[in-house]
Motif scaffolding. Structure first.
Motif, PDB file in Angstrom:
ATOM      1  N   MET A  25       3.465  17.104 -14.855  1.00  0.00           N
ATOM      2  CA  MET A  25       3.198  17.761 -16.138  1.00  0.00           C
ATOM      3  C   MET A  25       4.510  18.030 -16.878  1.00  0.00           C
ATOM      4  O   MET A  25       4.638  17.762 -18.075  1.00  0.00           O
ATOM      5  CB  MET A  25       2.437  19.066 -15.889  1.00  0.00           C
ATOM      6  N   ARG A  26       5.513  18.549 -16.150  1.00  0.00           N
ATOM      7  CA  ARG A  26       6.800  18.877 -16.763  1.00  0.00           C
ATOM      8  C   ARG A  26       7.493  17.598 -17.264  1.00  0.00           C
ATOM      9  O   ARG A  26       8.184  17.601 -18.270  1.00  0.00           O
ATOM     10  CB  ARG A  26       7.684  19.613 -15.750  1.00  0.00           C
ATOM     11  N   ALA A  27       7.304  16.486 -16.561  1.00  0.00           N
ATOM     12  CA  ALA A  27       8.006  15.242 -16.927  1.00  0.00           C
ATOM     13  C   ALA A  27       7.337  14.519 -18.098  1.00  0.00           C
ATOM     14  O   ALA A  27       7.963  13.692 -18.748  1.00  0.00           O
ATOM     15  CB  ALA A  27       8.067  14.310 -15.719  1.00  0.00           C
ATOM     16  N   ASN A  28       6.069  14.824 -18.355  1.00  0.00           N
ATOM     17  CA  ASN A  28       5.328  14.021 -19.327  1.00  0.00           C
ATOM     18  C   ASN A  28       4.869  14.731 -20.595  1.00  0.00           C
ATOM     19  O   ASN A  28       4.547  14.081 -21.587  1.00  0.00           O
ATOM     20  CB  ASN A  28       4.088  13.420 -18.646  1.00  0.00           C
ATOM     21  N   GLN A  29       4.768  16.054 -20.559  1.00  0.00           N
ATOM     22  CA  GLN A  29       4.274  16.771 -21.747  1.00  0.00           C
ATOM     23  C   GLN A  29       5.448  16.971 -22.710  1.00  0.00           C
ATOM     24  O   GLN A  29       6.298  17.839 -22.499  1.00  0.00           O
ATOM     25  CB  GLN A  29       3.670  18.121 -21.339  1.00  0.00           C
ATOM     26  N   THR A  30       5.462  16.165 -23.760  1.00  0.00           N
ATOM     27  CA  THR A  30       6.529  16.227 -24.757  1.00  0.00           C
ATOM     28  C   THR A  30       5.899  16.372 -26.145  1.00  0.00           C
ATOM     29  O   THR A  30       4.677  16.221 -26.297  1.00  0.00           O
ATOM     30  CB  THR A  30       7.361  14.928 -24.752  1.00  0.00           C
ATOM     31  N   PRO A 123      -3.979  11.718 -11.392  1.00  0.00           N
ATOM     32  CA  PRO A 123      -3.189  12.675 -12.176  1.00  0.00           C
ATOM     33  C   PRO A 123      -4.017  13.465 -13.188  1.00  0.00           C
ATOM     34  O   PRO A 123      -4.868  12.911 -13.865  1.00  0.00           O
ATOM     35  CB  PRO A 123      -2.163  11.792 -12.886  1.00  0.00           C
ATOM     36  N   GLN A 124      -3.768  14.757 -13.256  1.00  0.00           N
ATOM     37  CA  GLN A 124      -4.481  15.639 -14.195  1.00  0.00           C
ATOM     38  C   GLN A 124      -3.503  16.409 -15.079  1.00  0.00           C
ATOM     39  O   GLN A 124      -3.854  17.454 -15.616  1.00  0.00           O
ATOM     40  CB  GLN A 124      -5.353  16.637 -13.414  1.00  0.00           C
ATOM     41  N   TRP A 125      -2.271  15.887 -15.208  1.00  0.00           N
ATOM     42  CA  TRP A 125      -1.256  16.661 -15.927  1.00  0.00           C
ATOM     43  C   TRP A 125      -1.531  16.770 -17.428  1.00  0.00           C
ATOM     44  O   TRP A 125      -0.897  17.563 -18.116  1.00  0.00           O
ATOM     45  CB  TRP A 125       0.145  16.106 -15.673  1.00  0.00           C
ATOM     46  N   GLY A 126      -2.483  15.997 -17.957  1.00  0.00           N
ATOM     47  CA  GLY A 126      -2.855  16.123 -19.372  1.00  0.00           C
ATOM     48  C   GLY A 126      -4.141  16.918 -19.539  1.00  0.00           C
ATOM     49  O   GLY A 126      -4.733  16.921 -20.626  1.00  0.00           O
ATOM     50  N   LEU A 127      -4.580  17.567 -18.476  1.00  0.00           N
ATOM     51  CA  LEU A 127      -5.865  18.274 -18.477  1.00  0.00           C
ATOM     52  C   LEU A 127      -5.738  19.758 -18.153  1.00  0.00           C
ATOM     53  O   LEU A 127      -6.406  20.588 -18.728  1.00  0.00           O
ATOM     54  CB  LEU A 127      -6.759  17.704 -17.360  1.00  0.00           C
ATOM     55  N   SER A 128      -4.920  20.042 -17.145  1.00  0.00           N
ATOM     56  CA  SER A 128      -4.916  21.411 -16.628  1.00  0.00           C
ATOM     57  C   SER A 128      -3.502  21.853 -16.264  1.00  0.00           C
ATOM     58  O   SER A 128      -2.550  21.086 -16.383  1.00  0.00           O
ATOM     59  CB  SER A 128      -5.829  21.503 -15.405  1.00  0.00           C
ATOM     60  N   ASN A 148      11.987  22.358 -15.009  1.00  0.00           N
ATOM     61  CA  ASN A 148      12.127  22.314 -16.473  1.00  0.00           C
ATOM     62  C   ASN A 148      13.067  21.210 -16.950  1.00  0.00           C
ATOM     63  O   ASN A 148      12.857  20.618 -18.004  1.00  0.00           O
ATOM     64  CB  ASN A 148      12.625  23.666 -17.012  1.00  0.00           C
ATOM     65  N   LEU A 149      14.123  20.930 -16.157  1.00  0.00           N
ATOM     66  CA  LEU A 149      15.081  19.910 -16.595  1.00  0.00           C
ATOM     67  C   LEU A 149      14.513  18.499 -16.475  1.00  0.00           C
ATOM     68  O   LEU A 149      15.107  17.540 -16.956  1.00  0.00           O
ATOM     69  CB  LEU A 149      16.395  20.037 -15.813  1.00  0.00           C
ATOM     70  N   ASN A 150      13.340  18.356 -15.839  1.00  0.00           N
ATOM     71  CA  ASN A 150      12.678  17.047 -15.790  1.00  0.00           C
ATOM     72  C   ASN A 150      12.001  16.704 -17.108  1.00  0.00           C
ATOM     73  O   ASN A 150      11.504  15.601 -17.278  1.00  0.00           O
ATOM     74  CB  ASN A 150      11.576  17.026 -14.716  1.00  0.00           C
ATOM     75  N   ASN A 151      11.949  17.689 -18.015  1.00  0.00           N
ATOM     76  CA  ASN A 151      11.253  17.446 -19.280  1.00  0.00           C
ATOM     77  C   ASN A 151      12.188  16.730 -20.254  1.00  0.00           C
ATOM     78  O   ASN A 151      13.258  17.242 -20.571  1.00  0.00           O
ATOM     79  CB  ASN A 151      10.780  18.777 -19.874  1.00  0.00           C
ATOM     80  N   PRO A 152      11.806  15.535 -20.740  1.00  0.00           N
ATOM     81  CA  PRO A 152      12.702  14.775 -21.629  1.00  0.00           C
ATOM     82  C   PRO A 152      13.117  15.555 -22.874  1.00  0.00           C
ATOM     83  O   PRO A 152      14.249  15.423 -23.337  1.00  0.00           O
ATOM     84  CB  PRO A 152      11.862  13.543 -22.009  1.00  0.00           C
ATOM     85  N   ASP A 153      12.234  16.422 -23.401  1.00  0.00           N
ATOM     86  CA  ASP A 153      12.571  17.187 -24.599  1.00  0.00           C
ATOM     87  C   ASP A 153      13.658  18.232 -24.339  1.00  0.00           C
ATOM     88  O   ASP A 153      14.294  18.712 -25.279  1.00  0.00           O
ATOM     89  CB  ASP A 153      11.335  17.906 -25.156  1.00  0.00           C
ATOM     90  N   ALA A 154      13.854  18.580 -23.060  1.00  0.00           N
ATOM     91  CA  ALA A 154      14.858  19.597 -22.731  1.00  0.00           C
ATOM     92  C   ALA A 154      16.269  19.096 -23.035  1.00  0.00           C
ATOM     93  O   ALA A 154      17.216  19.876 -23.091  1.00  0.00           O
ATOM     94  CB  ALA A 154      14.742  20.003 -21.261  1.00  0.00           C
ATOM     95  N   LEU A 155      16.423  17.782 -23.214  1.00  0.00           N
ATOM     96  CA  LEU A 155      17.731  17.203 -23.522  1.00  0.00           C
ATOM     97  C   LEU A 155      17.858  16.821 -24.997  1.00  0.00           C
ATOM     98  O   LEU A 155      18.886  16.307 -25.428  1.00  0.00           O
ATOM     99  CB  LEU A 155      17.965  15.953 -22.653  1.00  0.00           C
ATOM    100  N   ASP A 156      16.788  17.042 -25.773  1.00  0.00           N
ATOM    101  CA  ASP A 156      16.782  16.657 -27.185  1.00  0.00           C
ATOM    102  C   ASP A 156      17.276  17.840 -28.027  1.00  0.00           C
ATOM    103  O   ASP A 156      16.678  18.915 -27.980  1.00  0.00           O
ATOM    104  CB  ASP A 156      15.347  16.285 -27.584  1.00  0.00           C
ATOM    105  N   PRO A 157      18.370  17.647 -28.794  1.00  0.00           N
ATOM    106  CA  PRO A 157      18.940  18.781 -29.545  1.00  0.00           C
ATOM    107  C   PRO A 157      17.959  19.425 -30.528  1.00  0.00           C
ATOM    108  O   PRO A 157      18.081  20.603 -30.856  1.00  0.00           O
ATOM    109  CB  PRO A 157      20.140  18.171 -30.275  1.00  0.00           C
TER     110      PRO A 157
END
Ligand code: FE
Ligand code: FE
Length: 281
Positions: A25-30, A123-128, A148-157
């Motif tokens: 979920m952390r890696a894909n929800q952007t 995978p249910q990371w887009g559901l729950s 949290n650092l696995n989230n791609p948006d966490a590196l986007d200014p």
């Protein structure tokens, strides 16, 4: 007898399943993913079915993000509504408790790539799972904050400052949350309520019911204290009402035997009164 502990993420026997869920979920929800899901589930209608039929589809669905129980979600729907009724909550809230997780039927129209699949170990990371706000910094109050650092948006200014793409005080309702069963059901109900209102239907869910559904997984907000900078007048009170709802969502859980026939005999007529006709899903 010791009272049960809920949201135990450290030594639950479901820890591995739950940790895998949150890692994905952390890696894909952007921001981009959330926009694409609004586009997919917004204008396009996938089915017409009654609320009762939709609920029945949760008979075989077990939530991969839940560390507490491994019963199908239909049992959880009943336990939540029954706890509300037993505490003397109004009928609209009992209906809200009964349907609050029904958005998980998205798995019918989802695919594993979108994190929406109902099969065992799919995978249910887009559901729950606990939701958070995309487009601004991820709060440290989340479950498994080390992810949290696995989230791609966490590196986007654009997205990694405290307020990100939002104006302080813009209001909780105008933030873009991660996509899941909460936001999906909220959107379905918003459309349905407009149709019922146009016909002066006497049993309609109030705004509080829709907010309870939309934000019930937003634990970083309603439990963790995040996003206070975004709150508008009225949001602090709304948060208290969501927390009140969540007490039933969480503390009614138990792995006991359950009988679906009891659900329909106790709540079927009430459900049909609020949702007399098929809804567009
Ligand atoms: Fe839920
Ligand atoms: Fe729930």
């Amino acid at each position: 007898m010791e009272s049960p502990v809920f949201r135990n993420y450290s030594d639950s026997d479901r820890r591995d399943v739950v940790h895998r869920h949150y890692k994905l979920m952390r890696a894909n929800q952007t921001v981009a993913y959330v926009h694409s899901m609004h586009a997919k589930f917004g204008p396009l209608k996938h089915a017409h079915m009654t609320m009762r039929e939709a609920l029945e589809h949760l008979r075989g669905y077990v939530d991969a993000s839940d560390p507490d129980v491994s019963l199908p979600n239909l049992a959880h729907a009943y336990q939540t509504a029954a706890a509300m009724r037993d505490a003397g909550e109004p009928e609209w809230m009992q209906v809200t408790g009964l349907i609050h997780d029904v958005g998980k039927i998205m798995y019918f129209w989802g695919n594993p790539g979108d994190g929406q699949h109902g099969g065992a170990n799919a995978p249910q990371w887009g559901l729950s799972g606990d939701s958070w706000v995309v487009g601004c910094a991820l709060p440290s109050s989340m479950v498994f904050p080390e992810l949290n650092l696995n989230n791609p948006d966490a590196l986007d200014p654009r997205y990694c400052t405290e307020t990100g793409i939002y104006q302080p005080g813009c209001g909780i309702q105008s933030l873009l949350f991660t996509w899941g069963h909460d936001e999906y059901l909220y959107q379905v109900l918003l459309r349905n309520r407009a149709e019922l209102a146009a016909r002066d239907h006497p049993h309609q869910l109030p705004d509080d019911a829709l907010a309870m559904i939309r934000f019930h997984s937003a634990y970083p907000w309603h439990e963790g204290g995040a996003y206070a900078w975004a709150e508008a007048p009225g949001d602090a009170e709304l948060k208290q009402r969501v927390r009140h709802f969540n007490g039933y969502d969480l503390y009614s859980k138990h792995n006991g035997v359950w009988d679906e026939a009891v659900l329909w005999s106790e709540f079927g007529a009430l459900l049909d009164r609020f949702f007399p006709e098929p809804l567009a899903w």
